[in-house]
Motif scaffolding. Sequence first.
Motif, short mmCIF file in Angstrom:
data_model
loop_
_atom_site.label_atom_id
_atom_site.label_comp_id
_atom_site.label_asym_id
_atom_site.label_seq_id
_atom_site.Cartn_x
_atom_site.Cartn_y
_atom_site.Cartn_z
N GLU A 272 26.31 1.02 48.72
CA GLU A 272 25.48 -0.07 48.21
C GLU A 272 24.21 0.47 47.56
O GLU A 272 23.74 -0.08 46.55
CB GLU A 272 25.11 -1.05 49.34
N ASP A 273 23.66 1.55 48.08
CA ASP A 273 22.45 2.11 47.49
C ASP A 273 22.69 2.53 46.04
O ASP A 273 21.86 2.26 45.16
CB ASP A 273 21.98 3.33 48.30
N TYR A 297 22.93 -10.85 52.85
CA TYR A 297 24.19 -10.14 52.96
C TYR A 297 24.49 -9.32 51.69
O TYR A 297 24.20 -9.75 50.57
CB TYR A 297 25.33 -11.11 53.23
N LYS A 298 25.12 -8.16 51.92
CA LYS A 298 25.45 -7.26 50.80
C LYS A 298 26.28 -7.98 49.74
O LYS A 298 26.01 -7.84 48.54
CB LYS A 298 26.22 -6.04 51.32
N GLU A 299 27.30 -8.74 50.16
CA GLU A 299 28.17 -9.42 49.21
C GLU A 299 27.39 -10.34 48.29
O GLU A 299 27.67 -10.43 47.10
CB GLU A 299 29.25 -10.21 49.95
N ARG A 301 24.14 -10.07 47.54
CA ARG A 301 23.28 -9.27 46.65
C ARG A 301 24.09 -8.71 45.49
O ARG A 301 23.66 -8.77 44.34
CB ARG A 301 22.62 -8.13 47.45
N ILE A 302 25.27 -8.17 45.79
CA ILE A 302 26.11 -7.62 44.74
C ILE A 302 26.57 -8.72 43.78
O ILE A 302 26.59 -8.54 42.56
CB ILE A 302 27.33 -6.89 45.34
#
Length: 447
Positions: A272-273, A297-299, A301-302
């Motif tokens: 993710e970084d 949540y990562k999802e 953000r992406i």
Amino acid sequence: MNWEQLLSLRRKGDVNKRIRNEQNETRLGFDVDYDRIIFSAAFRSLQDKTQVIPLSKTDFVHTRLTHSLEVSVVGRSLGRLAGQKILEKHPHLSEIHGYKFNDFGAIVAAAALAHDIGNPPFGHSGEKAIGEYFKNGNGRIFKEHLRPKEYQDIIDFEGNANGFKLLTQDREGVSGGLRLSYATLGAFMKYPKESLPKKPTKHISDKKFGFFQSEKEAFMDVAQDLGLNQTRNGSDVSFARHPLTYLVEAADDICYTIIDFEDGINLGLISEDFALEYLIKLVKDSINTKKYNTLKYKEDRISYLRALAINTLIQDAVSIFMDNEENILYGIMDTSLMDKSKYDAQIKDIISLSVEKVYKAQEVIEKEIAGYKIIADILEVYTDALVKKRNLTASNYHHLLLETLPEFYRRTDLSLYEILLNTCCYVASLSDSSAVHIHNKITGKQL
């Protein structure tokens, strides 16, 4: 080239010209193209064909079908935005002929929806595997029996040419395939040339080829009706691209750049970084930092960065298209739109990371290797049976094998070239899973 001719609503078999002002606005001819593609069997098979990760059992990884749908959505936006500007620049198209900006969106969306319809199983390695069998495998014995362009069609088997074949080929009782408008077929043709000469120039439209010798007549009919510029004289057929092809290509470029990258992130192949660093460089002028920081949540953000990135590249592509519209109409635009992007450095960084972390991942390589073997074995069995039946030397085993082929592909009252090409097209029609299943059957691994 001129826009009125390029926006042809004609379909194969039409006696009279279709006039835009006479179209039913509730179901425009270009919208019919989209419907016919999405209901076709060839399009449905894309749901189980590799985009990047072959035979992936993970729900969030894209197949050819989800990729094609997304490219179509991006293409529609590109077409509508460009259509608005084209009509402003050429008002007679609207005032006299009745064209609307949605027409451009509908053409690009339909062509983009079909852009991968001819691709074989196992991704781009599937194309290479078909060609390799006839170039360096047992299929090379046929070289001396084929004309140079026929042999080149097969050893450089091309998904774009197979797509044109699927969209246009006659079948008994069905003339003209899906009978799409010529504008949509024109926008679909990324490489409007024959398989030879191979890469005669560095022009983007000469990179590959767009039709097999079996569809040469159909191709010429479309190209001439649209008024595409002929770029090569003599026995070698080559034309300039339909201008809207540049938008179809841009939609594909945008989606695979961003979404293959996203798949790599979701699979854990790209951290993710890395993702945040690369995507934020692309959207730094449009990101709402406050909103972004609220996403837990990562999802999410992406997903937010992906949407911004796609929109950024859409706006850029339309700007490039209009800046180069005159050169495009003259057929002298020799690069893709995204090659001229002001975000070129960021795009190349993302693609480079995807190549390193996703396309060359061990799982991808191992399944591509398996795909080579599967495709070669299927081609070996069926070409042998078909050719022996044509030569009246087929055994009972060969006849049994041919019973497992769809009826359309069993024909042997054809030239050797047509039989071999049809067999390649049959293999190309298979989904990843069905190719594995058929391979298990013909090798005796499964009863």
